[in-house]
Design a protein around this motif. Structure first.
Motif, PDB file in Angstrom:
ATOM      1  N   ALA A 116     -16.977  69.080 -18.242  1.00 52.75           N
ATOM      2  CA  ALA A 116     -18.013  70.068 -18.559  1.00 52.75           C
ATOM      3  C   ALA A 116     -18.192  71.126 -17.479  1.00 52.75           C
ATOM      4  O   ALA A 116     -19.218  71.802 -17.433  1.00 52.75           O
ATOM      5  N   THR A 117     -17.196  71.293 -16.597  1.00 50.35           N
ATOM      6  CA  THR A 117     -17.225  72.357 -15.597  1.00 50.35           C
ATOM      7  C   THR A 117     -16.050  73.299 -15.848  1.00 50.35           C
ATOM      8  O   THR A 117     -15.113  72.975 -16.589  1.00 50.35           O
ATOM      9  N   THR A 118     -16.073  74.453 -15.200  1.00 51.57           N
ATOM     10  CA  THR A 118     -14.976  75.400 -15.382  1.00 51.57           C
ATOM     11  C   THR A 118     -13.653  74.855 -14.861  1.00 51.57           C
ATOM     12  O   THR A 118     -12.588  75.296 -15.303  1.00 51.57           O
ATOM     13  N   ALA A 134     -19.194  71.778 -25.035  1.00 49.93           N
ATOM     14  CA  ALA A 134     -20.557  71.243 -25.139  1.00 49.93           C
ATOM     15  C   ALA A 134     -20.868  70.839 -26.574  1.00 49.93           C
ATOM     16  O   ALA A 134     -20.612  71.587 -27.517  1.00 49.93           O
ATOM     17  N   GLY A 135     -21.398  69.649 -26.742  1.00 48.18           N
ATOM     18  CA  GLY A 135     -21.795  69.162 -28.067  1.00 48.18           C
ATOM     19  C   GLY A 135     -20.650  68.728 -28.950  1.00 48.18           C
ATOM     20  O   GLY A 135     -20.844  68.547 -30.152  1.00 48.18           O
ATOM     21  N   THR A 136     -19.476  68.509 -28.386  1.00 45.04           N
ATOM     22  CA  THR A 136     -18.291  68.204 -29.193  1.00 45.04           C
ATOM     23  C   THR A 136     -18.246  66.766 -29.672  1.00 45.04           C
ATOM     24  O   THR A 136     -17.868  66.491 -30.823  1.00 45.04           O
ATOM     25  N   ARG A 160     -23.017  65.735 -16.955  1.00 46.89           N
ATOM     26  CA  ARG A 160     -21.916  66.479 -17.575  1.00 46.89           C
ATOM     27  C   ARG A 160     -21.422  65.783 -18.834  1.00 46.89           C
ATOM     28  O   ARG A 160     -21.069  66.441 -19.827  1.00 46.89           O
ATOM     29  N   ILE A 161     -21.390  64.458 -18.805  1.00 45.40           N
ATOM     30  CA  ILE A 161     -21.033  63.720 -20.021  1.00 45.40           C
ATOM     31  C   ILE A 161     -22.046  64.021 -21.119  1.00 45.40           C
ATOM     32  O   ILE A 161     -21.683  64.248 -22.281  1.00 45.40           O
ATOM     33  N   ARG A 162     -23.324  64.037 -20.755  1.00 49.31           N
ATOM     34  CA  ARG A 162     -24.372  64.364 -21.723  1.00 49.31           C
ATOM     35  C   ARG A 162     -24.125  65.728 -22.354  1.00 49.31           C
ATOM     36  O   ARG A 162     -24.308  65.912 -23.563  1.00 49.31           O
ATOM     37  N   GLY A 168     -28.282  63.294 -29.663  1.00 54.35           N
ATOM     38  CA  GLY A 168     -28.295  61.939 -30.202  1.00 54.35           C
ATOM     39  C   GLY A 168     -26.987  61.191 -30.033  1.00 54.35           C
ATOM     40  O   GLY A 168     -26.863  60.052 -30.504  1.00 54.35           O
ATOM     41  N   GLY A 169     -26.005  61.799 -29.363  1.00 62.73           N
ATOM     42  CA  GLY A 169     -24.720  61.148 -29.154  1.00 62.73           C
ATOM     43  C   GLY A 169     -24.833  59.916 -28.267  1.00 62.73           C
ATOM     44  O   GLY A 169     -25.795  59.747 -27.518  1.00 62.73           O
TER      45      GLY A 169
END
Length: 242
Positions: A116-118, A134-136, A160-162, A168-169
């Motif tokens: 979740a980082t560049t 994000a949100g995948t 970052r995992i979140r 709701g994942g």
């Protein structure tokens, strides 16, 4: 994997991080299939995977973080009809996973700290695991992979995992209950560095990083083929708070 000295040792300076992670990867390249020999019983991990399968629809996208050889998680979840993206920093572990479970997952070499980082895109060429992802994912699994990070990196990695999870994942997490931070130890002839939390602190850490712990199961475990002492393994079923 408990530490007789409470709190362990201080972690390396930030400038040493890339070197430390490279050494960890080389250590696991050398360990290879012997990892499964040291931890042959996987009842706790399989039970955690079974609960995840019961909650997800067929084809749901799942991120396996620190996949190792892929056994049992990639095997179990792919046979259950889920779409797996798997990452690991060890070329040796990824090679074993691809050999044993070809086509069961999309395998990528990547440092889990860069999720979740560049850097996911610029250093690893994986835009789908960077900010654009994000949100995948419907769920993520991380069985005994976060313990290879210093505590100061575990907390931002959870955030970052979140980010990569849908609202709701689910996060299914395997940890070792221990009060230690970036502690060096010998494992199957290699030096690795380990971190852990006591369960109350772990629950609080997950809460502060945007997760609700819905279930926690502790299991005593005595590693085989290893001088490591018995440990308490924790399996947590968590949900992203919206």
């Amino acid at each position: 994997m408990s530490d007789p000295a409470r709190g362990g040792t201080a972690g390396p300076a930030p400038t040493c991080r890339s070197t430390e992670r490279a050494l960890q990867a080389v250590a696991f390249d050398a360990i290879g299939p012997r990892y499964s020999e040291a931890f042959p019983a996987k009842a706790g991990q399989l039970a955690a995977g079974h609960r995840l399968l019961a909650e997800l629809e067929p084809g749901a996208p799942v991120l396996d973080i620190g996949c190792g050889t892929g056994d049992p998680t990639i095997r179990q979840l792919s046979e259950g009809g889920l779409a797996i993206t798997a990452i690991d920093l060890s070329d040796g572990m990824l090679s074993l996973a691809r050999q044993e479970l070809p086509g069961a997952a999309a395998y990528h070499r990547m440092d889990l700290f860069d999720l979740a980082t560049t850097r996911a895109e610029t250093a690893w060429g994986l835009p789908g695991l960077g900010p654009a992802g994000a949100g995948t994912f419907a769920a993520a699994t991380a069985f005994f992979s976060l313990i290879l990070l210093p505590q100061r990196e575990i907390r931002p990695t959870l955030k970052r995992i979140r980010t990569l999870l849908r609202p709701g994942g689910l996060l299914v997490l395997g940890m070792v209950e221990a009060d230690l931070d970036d502690y060096p130890m010998r494992f199957l002839g290699q030096e690795i560095r380990m971190s852990g939390f006591l369960r109350e602190e772990l629950t609080e850490t997950l809460h502060r990083t945007g997760f609700t712990v819905e279930a926690m199961n502790g299991r005593p475990y005595a590693p085989a083929c290893s001088a490591l002492p018995p440990e308490e393994q924790l399996f947590l079923h968590c949900r992203r708070t919206t």
